[in-house]
Design a protein around this motif. Structure first.
Motif, mmCIF file in Angstrom:
data_model
loop_
_atom_site.group_PDB
_atom_site.id
_atom_site.type_symbol
_atom_site.label_atom_id
_atom_site.label_comp_id
_atom_site.label_asym_id
_atom_site.label_seq_id
_atom_site.Cartn_x
_atom_site.Cartn_y
_atom_site.Cartn_z
ATOM 1 N N VAL A 35 -2.346 -0.971 -8.572
ATOM 2 C CA VAL A 35 -1.688 -0.901 -7.266
ATOM 3 C C VAL A 35 -1.698 -2.281 -6.614
ATOM 4 O O VAL A 35 -0.670 -2.772 -6.143
ATOM 5 C CB VAL A 35 -2.374 0.149 -6.364
ATOM 6 C CG1 VAL A 35 -1.881 0.049 -4.929
ATOM 7 C CG2 VAL A 35 -2.152 1.551 -6.917
ATOM 8 N N GLU A 36 -2.858 -2.925 -6.615
ATOM 9 C CA GLU A 36 -2.972 -4.249 -6.004
ATOM 10 C C GLU A 36 -2.116 -5.268 -6.735
ATOM 11 O O GLU A 36 -1.459 -6.104 -6.106
ATOM 12 C CB GLU A 36 -4.434 -4.690 -5.977
ATOM 13 C CG GLU A 36 -5.264 -3.885 -5.000
ATOM 14 C CD GLU A 36 -6.748 -4.225 -5.066
ATOM 15 O OE1 GLU A 36 -7.153 -5.082 -5.884
ATOM 16 O OE2 GLU A 36 -7.507 -3.626 -4.280
ATOM 17 N N ASP A 37 -2.100 -5.226 -8.062
ATOM 18 C CA ASP A 37 -1.284 -6.171 -8.833
ATOM 19 C C ASP A 37 0.199 -6.018 -8.493
ATOM 20 O O ASP A 37 0.913 -7.003 -8.311
ATOM 21 C CB ASP A 37 -1.491 -5.982 -10.333
ATOM 22 C CG ASP A 37 -2.795 -6.576 -10.835
ATOM 23 O OD1 ASP A 37 -3.420 -7.368 -10.100
ATOM 24 O OD2 ASP A 37 -3.195 -6.250 -11.970
ATOM 25 N N TYR A 38 0.657 -4.782 -8.415
ATOM 26 C CA TYR A 38 2.068 -4.534 -8.121
ATOM 27 C C TYR A 38 2.436 -5.020 -6.714
ATOM 28 O O TYR A 38 3.423 -5.735 -6.547
ATOM 29 C CB TYR A 38 2.419 -3.049 -8.271
ATOM 30 C CG TYR A 38 2.839 -2.667 -9.669
ATOM 31 C CD1 TYR A 38 4.174 -2.461 -9.995
ATOM 32 C CD2 TYR A 38 1.903 -2.492 -10.682
ATOM 33 C CE1 TYR A 38 4.559 -2.093 -11.273
ATOM 34 C CE2 TYR A 38 2.278 -2.130 -11.961
ATOM 35 C CZ TYR A 38 3.605 -1.938 -12.255
ATOM 36 O OH TYR A 38 3.993 -1.579 -13.524
ATOM 37 N N VAL A 39 1.666 -4.640 -5.709
ATOM 38 C CA VAL A 39 2.051 -5.033 -4.344
ATOM 39 C C VAL A 39 1.936 -6.544 -4.164
ATOM 40 O O VAL A 39 2.751 -7.149 -3.464
ATOM 41 C CB VAL A 39 1.281 -4.270 -3.239
ATOM 42 C CG1 VAL A 39 1.598 -2.787 -3.274
ATOM 43 C CG2 VAL A 39 -0.201 -4.518 -3.279
ATOM 44 N N ASN A 77 5.131 7.023 -3.008
ATOM 45 C CA ASN A 77 4.409 8.219 -2.558
ATOM 46 C C ASN A 77 3.191 7.873 -1.716
ATOM 47 O O ASN A 77 2.809 8.627 -0.824
ATOM 48 C CB ASN A 77 3.974 9.084 -3.746
ATOM 49 C CG ASN A 77 5.124 9.845 -4.349
ATOM 50 O OD1 ASN A 77 6.135 10.088 -3.696
ATOM 51 N ND2 ASN A 77 4.985 10.207 -5.617
ATOM 52 N N GLU A 78 2.567 6.729 -2.004
ATOM 53 C CA GLU A 78 1.395 6.287 -1.257
ATOM 54 C C GLU A 78 1.783 5.513 0.005
ATOM 55 O O GLU A 78 0.917 5.041 0.727
ATOM 56 C CB GLU A 78 0.478 5.449 -2.144
ATOM 57 C CG GLU A 78 -0.162 6.270 -3.256
ATOM 58 C CD GLU A 78 -1.113 5.473 -4.145
ATOM 59 O OE1 GLU A 78 -1.530 4.358 -3.744
ATOM 60 O OE2 GLU A 78 -1.441 5.975 -5.225
ATOM 61 N N GLY A 79 3.096 5.369 0.237
ATOM 62 C CA GLY A 79 3.558 4.695 1.442
ATOM 63 C C GLY A 79 3.433 3.187 1.421
ATOM 64 O O GLY A 79 3.384 2.544 2.472
ATOM 65 N N LEU A 80 3.420 2.603 0.217
ATOM 66 C CA LEU A 80 3.252 1.156 0.101
ATOM 67 C C LEU A 80 4.559 0.403 -0.124
ATOM 68 O O LEU A 80 4.637 -0.793 0.179
ATOM 69 C CB LEU A 80 2.267 0.837 -1.033
ATOM 70 C CG LEU A 80 0.856 1.407 -0.838
ATOM 71 C CD1 LEU A 80 0.029 1.233 -2.102
ATOM 72 C CD2 LEU A 80 0.175 0.755 0.356
ATOM 73 N N VAL A 81 5.572 1.085 -0.664
ATOM 74 C CA VAL A 81 6.866 0.442 -0.914
ATOM 75 C C VAL A 81 7.999 1.386 -0.538
ATOM 76 O O VAL A 81 7.809 2.601 -0.449
ATOM 77 C CB VAL A 81 7.055 0.012 -2.405
ATOM 78 C CG1 VAL A 81 5.982 -0.955 -2.855
ATOM 79 C CG2 VAL A 81 7.151 1.214 -3.316
ATOM 80 N N THR A 92 6.176 -1.760 2.565
ATOM 81 C CA THR A 92 6.009 -1.191 3.898
ATOM 82 C C THR A 92 4.933 -2.033 4.592
ATOM 83 O O THR A 92 4.277 -2.872 3.957
ATOM 84 C CB THR A 92 5.526 0.265 3.812
ATOM 85 O OG1 THR A 92 4.225 0.261 3.209
ATOM 86 C CG2 THR A 92 6.493 1.135 3.027
ATOM 87 N N PRO A 93 4.695 -1.829 5.880
ATOM 88 C CA PRO A 93 3.593 -2.549 6.533
ATOM 89 C C PRO A 93 2.249 -2.321 5.830
ATOM 90 O O PRO A 93 1.455 -3.256 5.678
ATOM 91 C CB PRO A 93 3.593 -1.989 7.954
ATOM 92 C CG PRO A 93 5.040 -1.650 8.195
ATOM 93 C CD PRO A 93 5.518 -1.105 6.870
ATOM 94 N N ALA A 94 2.001 -1.098 5.355
ATOM 95 C CA ALA A 94 0.759 -0.829 4.627
ATOM 96 C C ALA A 94 0.719 -1.600 3.307
ATOM 97 O O ALA A 94 -0.320 -2.143 2.920
ATOM 98 C CB ALA A 94 0.609 0.668 4.363
ATOM 99 N N GLY A 95 1.845 -1.662 2.615
ATOM 100 C CA GLY A 95 1.925 -2.419 1.366
ATOM 101 C C GLY A 95 1.748 -3.906 1.600
ATOM 102 O O GLY A 95 1.094 -4.601 0.820
ATOM 103 N N ASP A 96 2.338 -4.383 2.683
ATOM 104 C CA ASP A 96 2.205 -5.790 3.052
ATOM 105 C C ASP A 96 0.743 -6.135 3.338
ATOM 106 O O ASP A 96 0.251 -7.185 2.919
ATOM 107 C CB ASP A 96 3.066 -6.075 4.278
ATOM 108 C CG ASP A 96 3.737 -7.419 4.218
ATOM 109 O OD1 ASP A 96 3.796 -8.031 3.130
ATOM 110 O OD2 ASP A 96 4.208 -7.872 5.281
ATOM 111 N N ALA A 97 0.039 -5.251 4.043
ATOM 112 C CA ALA A 97 -1.370 -5.488 4.366
ATOM 113 C C ALA A 97 -2.220 -5.495 3.092
ATOM 114 O O ALA A 97 -3.105 -6.348 2.930
ATOM 115 C CB ALA A 97 -1.879 -4.428 5.337
#
Length: 163
Positions: A35-39, A77-81, A92-97
């Motif tokens: 997840v971290e690698d992708y974002v 689904n996790e709200g990151l993209v 998303t803002p969560a993905g950006d953080a």
């Protein structure tokens, strides 16, 4: 007492609660690595003014496009993209953080390894793994060592040893 003597005196088996916490933290880190690698990669691509398209993500991570598609669905689904048809992937803002935190951790580890005199190629490879597993206490210690002049110390040590 020197470090070797301290290690030799340390018990081989630690308290079960302490040991299980280490394993729990490691499993949690393993779940978050991809997840971290992708974002982080998506943030890097967008930050360079490029689009984060499945084909680009697959090429940079060395995986297939269907693998990327599955992970992007998970991230969505996790709200990151978010994904826009024919436009690529956006954080998303969560993905950006999350990407910012991953980038921060990565930068600390890279700087620490470089200060130790590790080659640039190995810094890049090793930091990619260590960043996910090092805890905040360890990262803070890395930063303190860097701020206290670790790089100068290591350079002086290499010169003293003739390296």
């Amino acid at each position: 007492m020197n470090r070797q003597a301290a290690v030799a005196k340390a018990p081989r088996i630690v308290d079960a609660k302490v040991q299980s916490e280490g394993f729990r933290a490691n499993r949690a880190a393993r779940r978050n690595v991809l997840v971290e690698d992708y974002v982080e990669l998506i943030a890097d691509l967008l930050g360079e003014g490029m689009e984060a398209r499945q084909v680009d993500i697959a090429a940079r991570l060395g995986v297939s496009q269907p693998t990327v598609a599955k992970m992007l669905a998970r991230l969505a689904n996790e709200g990151l993209v978010t994904q826009k048809p024919y436009r690529g992937v956006f954080l998303t803002p969560a993905g950006d953080a999350l990407a910012a935190d991953a980038r921060r951790r990565h930068g600390i580890v890279e700087a620490f390894l470089a200060a130790l005199g590790i080659s640039a190629d190995n810094v890049r490879i090793d930091a990619e793994g260590i960043e996910h597993y090092a805890g905040e206490e360890t990262l803070a210690a890395f930063e303190r060592a860097l701020n206290a002049g670790l790089q100068a110390f290591m350079m002086a040590d290499r010169a003293k040893r003739g390296g």
